[in-house]
Design a protein around this motif. Structure first.
Motif, short mmCIF file in Angstrom:
data_model
loop_
_atom_site.label_atom_id
_atom_site.label_comp_id
_atom_site.label_asym_id
_atom_site.label_seq_id
_atom_site.Cartn_x
_atom_site.Cartn_y
_atom_site.Cartn_z
N LYS A 61 0.83 -1.20 0.00
CA LYS A 61 0.00 0.00 0.00
C LYS A 61 0.88 1.27 0.00
CE LYS A 61 -4.31 1.42 2.08
NZ LYS A 61 -5.30 1.13 3.11
N ARG A 63 4.02 1.50 -1.05
CA ARG A 63 4.70 1.59 -2.35
C ARG A 63 3.77 2.15 -3.41
NH1 ARG A 63 6.54 -3.57 -1.11
NH2 ARG A 63 5.17 -4.45 -2.68
N SER A 64 2.51 1.71 -3.39
CA SER A 64 1.53 2.18 -4.35
C SER A 64 1.29 3.68 -4.20
CB SER A 64 0.23 1.40 -4.16
OG SER A 64 -0.75 1.89 -5.04
N LYS A 68 2.03 6.54 -7.00
CA LYS A 68 0.98 7.44 -7.48
C LYS A 68 1.40 8.90 -7.32
CE LYS A 68 -2.91 4.36 -6.73
NZ LYS A 68 -4.07 4.05 -5.90
#
Length: 78
Positions: A61, A63-64, A68
């Motif tokens: 989460k 890293r995402s 983004k």
């Protein structure tokens, strides 16, 4: 990795520098950059594993979210 000393581009200056080195008037060794070689090696070692170690410690989460935010910043630049 030590760099070779920079040689003059002018033919006459190059010839004089070669003669000075051959006669011992000038030193052919590159100047010391003031850095500790052991510290440089350790810094490089840390840099080589830094991103991988950070990615390993983050959750999927996190890293995402970072990815983004980075994509937004890239597209925002115009």
């Amino acid at each position: 990795m030590t760099k070779k000393p920079k040689r003059p581009r002018d033919t006459n200056q190059l010839a004089k520098s070669i003669v000075d080195i051959a006669t011992g008037d000038a030193d052919d060794t590159p100047p010391d950059n003031g850095k500790n070689p052991a510290a440089v090696a350790l810094g490089r070692l840390g840099g080589m594993k830094g991103g991988k170690a950070r990615a390993k410690s983050l959750t999927a989460k996190q890293r995402s979210k970072i990815a983004k935010d980075a994509a937004k910043a890239r597209w925002k630049k115009d």
